[in-house]
Design a protein around this motif. Structure first.
Motif, mmCIF file in Angstrom:
data_model
loop_
_atom_site.group_PDB
_atom_site.id
_atom_site.type_symbol
_atom_site.label_atom_id
_atom_site.label_comp_id
_atom_site.label_asym_id
_atom_site.label_seq_id
_atom_site.Cartn_x
_atom_site.Cartn_y
_atom_site.Cartn_z
ATOM 1 N N CYS A 184 47.832 40.762 14.941
ATOM 2 C CA CYS A 184 46.634 40.202 14.338
ATOM 3 C C CYS A 184 45.904 39.374 15.396
ATOM 4 C CB CYS A 184 47.006 39.320 13.152
ATOM 5 S SG CYS A 184 45.592 38.614 12.271
ATOM 6 N N THR A 185 44.681 39.762 15.689
ATOM 7 C CA THR A 185 43.871 39.046 16.662
ATOM 8 C C THR A 185 42.925 38.110 15.933
ATOM 9 O OG1 THR A 185 43.999 40.897 18.211
ATOM 10 C CG2 THR A 185 42.243 39.290 18.561
ATOM 11 N N VAL A 186 42.948 36.855 16.340
ATOM 12 C CA VAL A 186 42.134 35.824 15.708
ATOM 13 C C VAL A 186 40.933 35.501 16.587
ATOM 14 C CG1 VAL A 186 42.132 33.452 14.836
ATOM 15 C CG2 VAL A 186 44.193 34.868 14.617
ATOM 16 N N SER A 187 39.772 35.458 15.984
ATOM 17 C CA SER A 187 38.559 35.071 16.698
ATOM 18 C C SER A 187 37.832 33.991 15.917
ATOM 19 C CB SER A 187 37.643 36.278 16.911
ATOM 20 O OG SER A 187 37.287 36.847 15.668
ATOM 21 N N GLY A 188 36.978 33.261 16.613
ATOM 22 C CA GLY A 188 36.223 32.197 15.956
ATOM 23 C C GLY A 188 36.966 30.880 15.885
ATOM 24 N N GLY A 189 38.106 30.806 16.535
ATOM 25 C CA GLY A 189 38.886 29.573 16.553
ATOM 26 C C GLY A 189 40.195 29.793 17.265
ATOM 27 N N SER A 190 40.794 28.712 17.762
ATOM 28 C CA SER A 190 42.064 28.836 18.470
ATOM 29 C C SER A 190 43.224 28.888 17.493
ATOM 30 C CB SER A 190 42.238 27.656 19.423
ATOM 31 O OG SER A 190 43.546 27.643 19.947
ATOM 32 N N ILE A 191 44.144 29.798 17.753
ATOM 33 C CA ILE A 191 45.303 29.953 16.876
ATOM 34 C C ILE A 191 46.226 28.738 16.964
ATOM 35 C CG2 ILE A 191 46.875 31.072 18.503
ATOM 36 C CD1 ILE A 191 47.526 33.087 16.245
ATOM 37 N N SER A 192 46.085 27.972 18.015
ATOM 38 C CA SER A 192 47.001 26.841 18.221
ATOM 39 C C SER A 192 46.397 25.503 17.815
ATOM 40 C CB SER A 192 47.443 26.778 19.680
ATOM 41 O OG SER A 192 46.336 26.705 20.533
ATOM 42 N N SER A 193 45.193 25.523 17.266
ATOM 43 C CA SER A 193 44.574 24.262 16.866
ATOM 44 C C SER A 193 44.590 24.122 15.347
ATOM 45 C CB SER A 193 43.137 24.185 17.385
ATOM 46 O OG SER A 193 42.322 25.150 16.744
ATOM 47 N N GLY A 194 44.670 22.896 14.899
ATOM 48 C CA GLY A 194 44.666 22.647 13.463
ATOM 49 C C GLY A 194 46.033 22.856 12.839
ATOM 50 N N SER A 195 46.176 22.411 11.624
ATOM 51 C CA SER A 195 47.448 22.520 10.901
ATOM 52 C C SER A 195 47.426 23.741 10.002
ATOM 53 C CB SER A 195 47.698 21.248 10.092
ATOM 54 O OG SER A 195 47.742 20.121 10.927
ATOM 55 N N THR A 231 60.424 39.759 11.960
ATOM 56 C CA THR A 231 60.195 38.771 13.004
ATOM 57 C C THR A 231 58.696 38.576 13.160
ATOM 58 O OG1 THR A 231 62.181 39.450 14.216
ATOM 59 C CG2 THR A 231 60.558 38.141 15.414
ATOM 60 N N ILE A 232 58.254 37.330 13.085
ATOM 61 C CA ILE A 232 56.856 36.996 13.338
ATOM 62 C C ILE A 232 56.801 36.092 14.557
ATOM 63 C CG2 ILE A 232 54.799 35.844 12.436
ATOM 64 C CD1 ILE A 232 55.685 36.657 9.623
ATOM 65 N N SER A 233 55.896 36.416 15.464
ATOM 66 C CA SER A 233 55.769 35.644 16.698
ATOM 67 C C SER A 233 54.295 35.394 16.984
ATOM 68 C CB SER A 233 56.415 36.386 17.868
ATOM 69 O OG SER A 233 55.809 37.659 18.035
ATOM 70 N N ASN A 244 45.570 34.579 21.648
ATOM 71 C CA ASN A 244 45.095 34.211 20.308
ATOM 72 C C ASN A 244 45.500 35.273 19.276
ATOM 73 O OD1 ASN A 244 43.881 31.730 19.603
ATOM 74 N ND2 ASN A 244 42.048 32.778 18.876
ATOM 75 N N GLN A 245 46.768 35.657 19.348
ATOM 76 C CA GLN A 245 47.291 36.693 18.469
ATOM 77 C C GLN A 245 48.627 36.267 17.872
ATOM 78 O OE1 GLN A 245 47.738 39.958 21.260
ATOM 79 N NE2 GLN A 245 45.700 40.791 20.791
ATOM 80 N N PHE A 246 48.937 36.839 16.729
ATOM 81 C CA PHE A 246 50.295 36.742 16.214
ATOM 82 C C PHE A 246 50.723 38.125 15.742
ATOM 83 C CE2 PHE A 246 49.609 36.425 11.509
ATOM 84 C CZ PHE A 246 48.236 36.199 11.481
ATOM 85 N N SER A 247 52.025 38.328 15.682
ATOM 86 C CA SER A 247 52.534 39.680 15.493
ATOM 87 C C SER A 247 53.623 39.743 14.435
ATOM 88 C CB SER A 247 53.096 40.217 16.817
ATOM 89 O OG SER A 247 52.094 40.276 17.804
ATOM 90 N N LEU A 288 39.937 37.622 11.409
ATOM 91 C CA LEU A 288 41.236 38.182 11.757
ATOM 92 C C LEU A 288 41.149 39.701 11.714
ATOM 93 C CD1 LEU A 288 41.745 35.508 9.696
ATOM 94 C CD2 LEU A 288 44.076 35.930 10.454
ATOM 95 N N GLN A 289 41.861 40.344 12.645
ATOM 96 C CA GLN A 289 41.820 41.800 12.723
ATOM 97 C C GLN A 289 43.216 42.326 13.026
ATOM 98 O OE1 GLN A 289 39.054 44.221 12.439
ATOM 99 N NE2 GLN A 289 40.961 45.387 12.216
#
Lengths: 108, 119
Positions: free
Chosen positions: B22-33, B70-72, B78-81, B4-5
């Motif tokens: 926050c940019t996520v790498s090494g996996g999809s932000i929408s996969s997994g619980s 607000t978090i989105s 593959n980011q959240f803010s 995460l960065q």
């Protein structure tokens, strides 16, 4: 809201055992997580769900939780263990995680 | 290995809105619980949880900050803010993004980014 109480500091000689406590009302009924944070670095999860260790965390780190106190135990302490340690629980009444105030571990 | 960065302005004026990504790498932000969280730490102080978003888009926030946060999530990037409005000097801190589990156990953290609120 729920409050977690940690001692501000703990000191231990190299090779000895350090115990860092985290107090909370009936904390034994909650799942406790522990983080290690070295200066200028992000926290690292060292214990989760009271006593489980993430991969890569030495077996010297262990945790327990009962009654009103959870404890992080570090055996055979090394100079590299010097850091701030934070406990964390999920507060179901407010539906969010709570952190303890942190404990600075000093290796003498 | 998930990484995460955080990114965003390091200086924000009082009363304005702090915005971080926050940019996520090494996996999809929408996969997994998993939950995707923001946590902050004022200099010399402890950790404060700000809020988190689930892969479904549901959110929950720290009650003490809820009116301003607000978090989105943007799954295509593959980011959240994080957006924190009406900032004051008390919002000056290192802001971390993290991936955590149901009970808030944060396995993966970003390196953190310092945000200073000052005119």
């Amino acid at each position: 809201s729920y409050v977690l109480t940690q001692p501000p500091s703990v000191s231990v000689a190299p090779g000895k055992t350090a115990r860092i406590t985290c107090g909370g009302n009936n904390i034994g009924s909650k799942s406790v997580h522990w983080y290690q944070q070295k200066p200028g670095q992000a926290p690292v999860l060292v214990i989760y769900y009271d006593s489980d260790r993430p991969s890569g965390i030495p077996e010297r780190f262990s945790g327990s939780n009962s009654g009103n106190t959870a404890t992080l135990t570090i055996s055979r302490v090394e100079a590299g263990d010097e850091a701030d340690y934070y406990c964390q629980v999920w507060d179901s009444s407010s539906d969010h995680p709570i952190f303890g105030g942190g404990t600075k571990l000093t290796v003498l | 290995q998930v990484q995460l960065q955080e990114s965003g302005p390091g200086l924000v004026k009082p009363s304005q809105t702090l915005s971080l990504t926050c940019t996520v790498s090494g996996g999809s932000i929408s996969s997994g619980s998993y939950y995707w969280s923001w946590i902050r730490q004022p200099a010399g102080k402890g950790l404060e949880w700000i809020g988190r978003i689930y892969t479904s888009g549901s959110t929950n926030y720290n009650p003490s900050l809820k009116s301003r946060v607000t978090i989105s999530v943007d799954t295509s990037k593959n980011q959240f803010s994080l957006k924190l409005s009406s900032v004051t000097a008390a919002d000056t801190a290192v802001y971390y993004c993290a991936r955590d589990g149901y009970y808030g156990e944060a396995y993966y953290w970003g390196q953190g980014t310092l945000v200073t609120v000052s005119s």
